[in-house]
Write a protein that holds these residues in place. Structure first.
Motif, PDB file in Angstrom:
ATOM      1  N   TRP A 108       0.116   2.904 -12.754  1.00  0.00           N
ATOM      2  CA  TRP A 108       0.745   1.647 -13.166  1.00  0.00           C
ATOM      3  C   TRP A 108       2.193   1.560 -12.679  1.00  0.00           C
ATOM      4  O   TRP A 108       2.682   0.468 -12.373  1.00  0.00           O
ATOM      5  N   THR A 109       2.853   2.709 -12.567  1.00  0.00           N
ATOM      6  CA  THR A 109       4.167   2.704 -11.913  1.00  0.00           C
ATOM      7  C   THR A 109       3.995   2.315 -10.448  1.00  0.00           C
ATOM      8  O   THR A 109       4.815   1.582  -9.889  1.00  0.00           O
ATOM      9  N   GLY A 110       2.917   2.807  -9.845  1.00  0.00           N
ATOM     10  CA  GLY A 110       2.616   2.419  -8.466  1.00  0.00           C
ATOM     11  C   GLY A 110       2.407   0.927  -8.308  1.00  0.00           C
ATOM     12  O   GLY A 110       2.806   0.331  -7.304  1.00  0.00           O
ATOM     13  N   VAL A 111       1.782   0.303  -9.317  1.00  0.00           N
ATOM     14  CA  VAL A 111       1.574  -1.150  -9.270  1.00  0.00           C
ATOM     15  C   VAL A 111       2.919  -1.876  -9.221  1.00  0.00           C
ATOM     16  O   VAL A 111       3.144  -2.762  -8.387  1.00  0.00           O
ATOM     17  N   VAL A 112       3.830  -1.481 -10.107  1.00  0.00           N
ATOM     18  CA  VAL A 112       5.142  -2.139 -10.171  1.00  0.00           C
ATOM     19  C   VAL A 112       5.925  -1.922  -8.876  1.00  0.00           C
ATOM     20  O   VAL A 112       6.478  -2.866  -8.299  1.00  0.00           O
ATOM     21  N   ALA A 169      -4.834   0.572  -2.123  1.00  0.00           N
ATOM     22  CA  ALA A 169      -4.490   1.989  -2.194  1.00  0.00           C
ATOM     23  C   ALA A 169      -4.986   2.656  -3.471  1.00  0.00           C
ATOM     24  O   ALA A 169      -5.353   3.840  -3.452  1.00  0.00           O
ATOM     25  N   GLU A 170      -5.027   1.919  -4.587  1.00  0.00           N
ATOM     26  CA  GLU A 170      -5.313   2.549  -5.870  1.00  0.00           C
ATOM     27  C   GLU A 170      -6.697   2.234  -6.428  1.00  0.00           C
ATOM     28  O   GLU A 170      -7.211   3.009  -7.245  1.00  0.00           O
ATOM     29  N   THR A 187       0.839  -1.208   0.000  1.00  0.00           N
ATOM     30  CA  THR A 187       0.000   0.000   0.000  1.00  0.00           C
ATOM     31  C   THR A 187       0.868   1.250   0.000  1.00  0.00           C
ATOM     32  O   THR A 187       0.609   2.198  -0.755  1.00  0.00           O
ATOM     33  N   TRP A 188       1.904   1.275   0.826  1.00  0.00           N
ATOM     34  CA  TRP A 188       2.705   2.500   0.940  1.00  0.00           C
ATOM     35  C   TRP A 188       3.532   2.751  -0.324  1.00  0.00           C
ATOM     36  O   TRP A 188       3.485   3.840  -0.894  1.00  0.00           O
ATOM     37  N   PHE A 189       4.270   1.752  -0.761  1.00  0.00           N
ATOM     38  CA  PHE A 189       5.129   1.957  -1.940  1.00  0.00           C
ATOM     39  C   PHE A 189       4.293   2.188  -3.194  1.00  0.00           C
ATOM     40  O   PHE A 189       4.675   2.979  -4.069  1.00  0.00           O
ATOM     41  N   GLY A 190       3.150   1.493  -3.302  1.00  0.00           N
ATOM     42  CA  GLY A 190       2.283   1.714  -4.450  1.00  0.00           C
ATOM     43  C   GLY A 190       1.739   3.132  -4.475  1.00  0.00           C
ATOM     44  O   GLY A 190       1.697   3.777  -5.529  1.00  0.00           O
ATOM     45  N   ALA A 191       1.319   3.635  -3.312  1.00  0.00           N
ATOM     46  CA  ALA A 191       0.808   5.005  -3.249  1.00  0.00           C
ATOM     47  C   ALA A 191       1.915   6.020  -3.485  1.00  0.00           C
ATOM     48  O   ALA A 191       1.728   7.011  -4.205  1.00  0.00           O
ATOM     49  N   TRP A 192       3.073   5.810  -2.896  1.00  0.00           N
ATOM     50  CA  TRP A 192       4.198   6.743  -3.040  1.00  0.00           C
ATOM     51  C   TRP A 192       4.587   6.909  -4.512  1.00  0.00           C
ATOM     52  O   TRP A 192       4.769   8.022  -5.006  1.00  0.00           O
TER      53      TRP A 192
END
Length: 420
Positions: free
Chosen positions: A106-110, A278-279, A93-98
């Motif tokens: 989609w960058t958040g997904v990766v 998160a997304e 959740t944190w890294f995807g949102a950041w």
């Protein structure tokens, strides 16, 4: 002097393995449940239990649970217990949102997948390399994830416009699709409240309305995991590490490598589940938004008997019970009391036929209690609706405990050369 006569070893009766249901038999079971649900809906007037909105919400809530369960499956099939799924969800959740706030969803997904895989890597280092108890390591990952994300938020999200130390700025939404024509047709049929037809329409309509592309990706991961783990040489070697790592070692399998790969994939799946929260589920990161879904995912995996199809059913069950809470489901839960009472009557008859009289007695008493409860109230209290997902978790685990078979070497420490 008495002589004891015994049959030759070749003539000794062999224990019979439990026969698995065929696809046709599973379809008959599903059809029977749909008929029963439709009948209960008509009797109680609780048309929301199979509405398009209920199905759509249940699917959205089931996805992160199912991804966490898939993560647990990959790790435990390689012999590593992953209690740290909750922490890996948090990292996702944190890294995807950041990343999603700055460079798109989609960058958040990766990046969220990589964040969860990082948690998996830490768990693998602790358990595989250093031989730390798997439960202890998993709990440590959960605690570490909470502390690390709280610390990182204090100098990242807090300095962004619209963010605070406990939540991120809004994230751009991932594309949602609705099948034109089919969605409206299913909704119209569902609103007619016909027997069975409207229920099927509600289920289909929920699967083709406002469907996120990330949901489709998550659903595809279930059959893909089944194919990789059971139909490829890589999957066979990975599963052998969870069944008998010493035998796998003698056949030239690098057990350490496969355990590392499995636990990192496990973390990646959990991270993807965190990104979904998160997304897709909220379009924002919030502290504590995982809500114990990592633990429920672990329960779904156990309910599914360490099989992809079974854990998908478990995730769907938990997602559905959770959706009742979000959609004000006091009346719906009241109707489900009648459904459970009828199912317990059928379970009583089946257990009696199998001569399991204690099981039959317990099922009969439980069914009677639920039926009396259903007759004595008009609507279930909101507190019980809120607790429904967790009650369902406990009940499902208790009811499925007799048929479970975990990988034989799961949770056991392994050291290279021990079998030499």
């Amino acid at each position: 002097m008495s002589t004891v006569l015994t049959k030759p070893a070749a003539q000794q009766p062999k224990p019979t393995a439990r026969r698995r249901l065929t696809l046709a038999e599973w379809m008959l079971v599903v059809a029977g449940i749909l008929l029963l649900v439709s009948a209960v809906r008509l009797i109680t007037g609780a048309h929301g239990i199979t509405s398009v909105g209920q199905t759509s919400t249940a699917l959205r809530l089931a996805v992160p649970i199912g991804l966490a369960a898939l993560g647990g499956l990959w790790a435990e099939r390689a012999g590593v217990i992953n209690i740290g799924l909750e922490g890996m969800l948090i990292l996702g959740t944190w890294f995807g949102a950041w990343a999603g706030v700055q460079w798109g969803p989609w960058t958040g997904v990766v990046v969220g997948i990589l964040g969860g895989a990082l948690g998996g890597l830490l768990h693998a280092i602790a358990t595989v390399t250093f031989g730390v108890n798997h439960i202890v390591s998993g709990v440590a990952i959960n605690i570490l994830a909470v502390g690390a994300t709280r610390y990182l938020s204090s100098f990242t999200f807090e300095e962004m416009e619209g963010g605070t130390s406990k939540q991120s700025p809004p994230i751009e939404s991932i594309t949602q699709i609705t099948v034109p024509g089919l969605s409206d047709a299913m909704r119209d049929l569902n609103d007619k409240h016909w027997f069975l037809v409207s229920d099927v329409a509600g289920l289909v309509g929920g699967l083709v309305t406002n469907l996120s592309l990330l949901t489709i990706l998550a659903v595809v991961m279930v059959p893909l995991s089944r194919w990789v783990l059971w139909n490829t040489g890589f999957g066979l070697r990975l599963r052998s590490c969870g069944e008998n790592p010493l035998a796998a070692e003698t056949l030239g399998v690098n057990v350490y490598k496969y355990k590392y790969i499995a636990v990192m994939i496990s973390g990646g799946f959990a991270g993807l589940g965190g990104v979904f929260l998160a997304e897709v589920a909220s379009n924002i990161y919030q502290e504590g938004q995982t809500g114990g879904r990592g633990y429920i995912g672990l329960a779904a995996m156990i309910f599914g008997n360490w099989m992809p199809g079974g854990l998908a059913l478990g995730a769907g069950l938990f997602g559905y019970t959770d959706s009742l809470n979000l959609r004000g489901g006091g009346q719906n839960v009241h109707a489900l009391l009648l459904l459970l009472a009828i199912l317990l009557v059928l379970a009583t008859a089946w257990a009696t036929y199998r001569r399991k009289f204690l099981t039959a007695a317990v099922a009969a008493v439980s069914g009677l209690v639920l039926f009396v409860w259903y007759l004595s109230v008009d609507e279930v209290p909101s507190q019980f609706v809120t607790a429904a997902p967790y009650v369902a978790t406990l009940l499902v685990l208790a009811m499925s405990a007799q048929r479970l078979r975990a990988p034989k070497a799961v949770g056991k420490s392994y050291r290279k050369g021990e079998g030499a």
